[in-house]
Enzyme design. Structure first.
Site, PDB file in Angstrom:
ATOM      1  N   GLU A 153     -29.066  10.090   2.169  1.00 23.71           N
ATOM      2  CA  GLU A 153     -30.432   9.651   2.422  1.00 23.71           C
ATOM      3  C   GLU A 153     -30.482   8.462   3.393  1.00 23.71           C
ATOM      4  O   GLU A 153     -31.494   7.770   3.468  1.00 23.71           O
ATOM      5  CB  GLU A 153     -31.121   9.267   1.111  1.00 23.71           C
ATOM      6  CG  GLU A 153     -31.318  10.425   0.154  1.00 23.71           C
ATOM      7  CD  GLU A 153     -32.347  11.442   0.626  1.00 23.71           C
ATOM      8  OE1 GLU A 153     -32.708  11.433   1.823  1.00 23.71           O
ATOM      9  OE2 GLU A 153     -32.790  12.243  -0.199  1.00 23.71           O
ATOM     10  N   HIS A 167     -34.143   3.828  -3.893  1.00 24.03           N
ATOM     11  CA  HIS A 167     -34.645   5.207  -3.986  1.00 24.03           C
ATOM     12  C   HIS A 167     -34.167   5.795  -5.304  1.00 24.03           C
ATOM     13  O   HIS A 167     -32.978   5.709  -5.629  1.00 24.03           O
ATOM     14  CB  HIS A 167     -34.115   6.034  -2.811  1.00 24.03           C
ATOM     15  CG  HIS A 167     -34.252   7.519  -3.002  1.00 24.03           C
ATOM     16  ND1 HIS A 167     -35.442   8.122  -3.346  1.00 24.03           N
ATOM     17  CD2 HIS A 167     -33.335   8.522  -2.900  1.00 24.03           C
ATOM     18  CE1 HIS A 167     -35.260   9.437  -3.433  1.00 24.03           C
ATOM     19  NE2 HIS A 167     -33.988   9.700  -3.174  1.00 24.03           N
ATOM     20  N   HIS A 214     -34.916   8.987  -8.607  1.00 21.74           N
ATOM     21  CA  HIS A 214     -35.487  10.261  -9.041  1.00 21.74           C
ATOM     22  C   HIS A 214     -36.158  10.080 -10.403  1.00 21.74           C
ATOM     23  O   HIS A 214     -36.040  10.921 -11.288  1.00 21.74           O
ATOM     24  CB  HIS A 214     -34.409  11.335  -9.134  1.00 21.74           C
ATOM     25  CG  HIS A 214     -33.806  11.727  -7.827  1.00 21.74           C
ATOM     26  ND1 HIS A 214     -32.811  12.661  -7.705  1.00 21.74           N
ATOM     27  CD2 HIS A 214     -34.075  11.314  -6.561  1.00 21.74           C
ATOM     28  CE1 HIS A 214     -32.468  12.805  -6.439  1.00 21.74           C
ATOM     29  NE2 HIS A 214     -33.228  11.980  -5.718  1.00 21.74           N
ATOM     30  N   TYR A 236     -53.896  -2.494 -12.491  1.00 18.08           N
ATOM     31  CA  TYR A 236     -54.044  -3.451 -11.385  1.00 18.08           C
ATOM     32  C   TYR A 236     -52.744  -3.738 -10.638  1.00 18.08           C
ATOM     33  O   TYR A 236     -52.762  -4.231  -9.500  1.00 18.08           O
ATOM     34  CB  TYR A 236     -54.658  -4.762 -11.878  1.00 18.08           C
ATOM     35  CG  TYR A 236     -53.793  -5.607 -12.783  1.00 18.08           C
ATOM     36  CD1 TYR A 236     -52.771  -6.404 -12.274  1.00 18.08           C
ATOM     37  CD2 TYR A 236     -54.018  -5.628 -14.158  1.00 18.08           C
ATOM     38  CE1 TYR A 236     -51.980  -7.184 -13.108  1.00 18.08           C
ATOM     39  CE2 TYR A 236     -53.236  -6.405 -14.995  1.00 18.08           C
ATOM     40  CZ  TYR A 236     -52.227  -7.187 -14.462  1.00 18.08           C
ATOM     41  OH  TYR A 236     -51.446  -7.958 -15.284  1.00 18.08           O
ATOM     42  N   HIS A 269     -39.503  15.057  -5.458  1.00 18.82           N
ATOM     43  CA  HIS A 269     -38.240  14.396  -5.124  1.00 18.82           C
ATOM     44  C   HIS A 269     -38.049  13.096  -5.902  1.00 18.82           C
ATOM     45  O   HIS A 269     -37.115  12.977  -6.678  1.00 18.82           O
ATOM     46  CB  HIS A 269     -38.204  14.142  -3.614  1.00 18.82           C
ATOM     47  CG  HIS A 269     -36.906  13.621  -3.102  1.00 18.82           C
ATOM     48  ND1 HIS A 269     -36.486  13.826  -1.803  1.00 18.82           N
ATOM     49  CD2 HIS A 269     -35.939  12.874  -3.676  1.00 18.82           C
ATOM     50  CE1 HIS A 269     -35.298  13.261  -1.621  1.00 18.82           C
ATOM     51  NE2 HIS A 269     -34.951  12.658  -2.751  1.00 18.82           N
ATOM     52  N   TYR A 287     -48.574 -15.046  -7.587  1.00 15.98           N
ATOM     53  CA  TYR A 287     -48.090 -14.999  -8.964  1.00 15.98           C
ATOM     54  C   TYR A 287     -46.673 -15.558  -9.076  1.00 15.98           C
ATOM     55  O   TYR A 287     -45.847 -15.382  -8.187  1.00 15.98           O
ATOM     56  CB  TYR A 287     -48.112 -13.556  -9.472  1.00 15.98           C
ATOM     57  CG  TYR A 287     -47.582 -13.387 -10.869  1.00 15.98           C
ATOM     58  CD1 TYR A 287     -48.356 -13.701 -11.977  1.00 15.98           C
ATOM     59  CD2 TYR A 287     -46.298 -12.891 -11.084  1.00 15.98           C
ATOM     60  CE1 TYR A 287     -47.878 -13.530 -13.270  1.00 15.98           C
ATOM     61  CE2 TYR A 287     -45.802 -12.728 -12.376  1.00 15.98           C
ATOM     62  CZ  TYR A 287     -46.598 -13.043 -13.450  1.00 15.98           C
ATOM     63  OH  TYR A 287     -46.115 -12.884 -14.725  1.00 15.98           O
TER      64      TYR A 287
END
Length: 244
Positions: A104, A122, A124, A143, A184, A239
């Site tokens: 990837e 990334h 799954h 939110y 994916h 925050y």
């Protein structure tokens, strides 16, 4: 993508591997890269322990100056060591290590070329992947949508590891720090590995929340407006502890 279950480690002697590195233009690992690799491996292992990936599916990368350190293809994360540093430049040329980078890689490099990202995760993740098969974007169920830049879009399906998938992902990431990949998984980026991972975990949690709420018979989940999401996003920018 689900990485192939293979171990591309160099089985020849250390001297042979070092000679190959010299001949291919690869170099030694710098101190900041060694530190970043350790954090990358910890993050990759966390994706497994937290249930965001199974086996060697998913991948993690971090940028150190002009070098992108990335998990190698098909190597279980619990087997990675400090000697397994795998790195490429922004054109995808391997400059560190002998292990084959994740398949990837096009997605990771596309993020770094197009944003100010310093880390990419990334996965799954189950609930997020389920949502990617149902809707064109995740409904604004919470939110924390604002922390990702707004409604999380779904990038249209394309074969793993292709430039088409990377292009689809970039469109879905416009003004966002995370998106879903249809049938994916997820991809998220941040200024640190911790931030990229947190955004990934938040996205999976929101997908789980939406699937849970919409499953209640006879009731429809209340969704936030674009204005409410934008207001939350503004507040979330300040925050936490200052300077943290």
């Amino acid at each position: 993508m689900a990485e192939e279950r293979r171990d591309p480690r160099d089985v020849r002697g250390v001297g042979d591997g070092a000679q190959d590195a010299l001949e291919s233009g690869r170099r030694g690992v710098r101190a900041e890269e060694a530190d970043a690799w350790g954090e990358l491996v910890d993050t990759a292992r966390r994706t497994v322990s937290d249930g965001l990936v199974v086996g060697t599916s998913g991948n993690v990368s971090v940028r150190v100056a002009g070098t992108v350190l990335v998990t190698p293809s098909g190597v279980p994360y619990d087997r990675l060591t400090p000697h397994d540093v795998t790195g490429v430049d922004l054109d995808g040329r391997q400059v560190l290590g002998s292990l084959v980078p994740t398949s990837e890689l096009p997605m990771h490099l596309a993020v770094y070329r197009s944003t100010d990202a310093r880390a990419v995760v990334h996965t799954h993740a189950v609930h997020a992947t389920a949502v990617s098969t149902l809707v064109p974007e995740l409904p604004a169920i919470h939110y924390m949508t604002g922390a990702l830049g707004g409604a999380v879009r779904v990038a249209p399906y394309a074969t793993y590891g292709t430039d088409e998938l990377a292009e689809n992902m970039l469109h879905a990431l416009a003004d966002r720090s995370a998106c879903l990949l249809q049938n994916h998984g997820t991809i998220a980026y941040g200024s640190t590995l911790a931030q990229a991972y947190d955004r990934t975990a938040q996205l999976e949690w929101m997908c789980h929340l939406w699937l849970t709420a919409r499953a209640v018979p006879g009731l429809t989940p209340n969704l936030l407006t674009e204005e409410q999401v934008a207001e939350a996003g503004e507040r979330l920018r300040g925050y936490g502890q200052r300077g943290a």
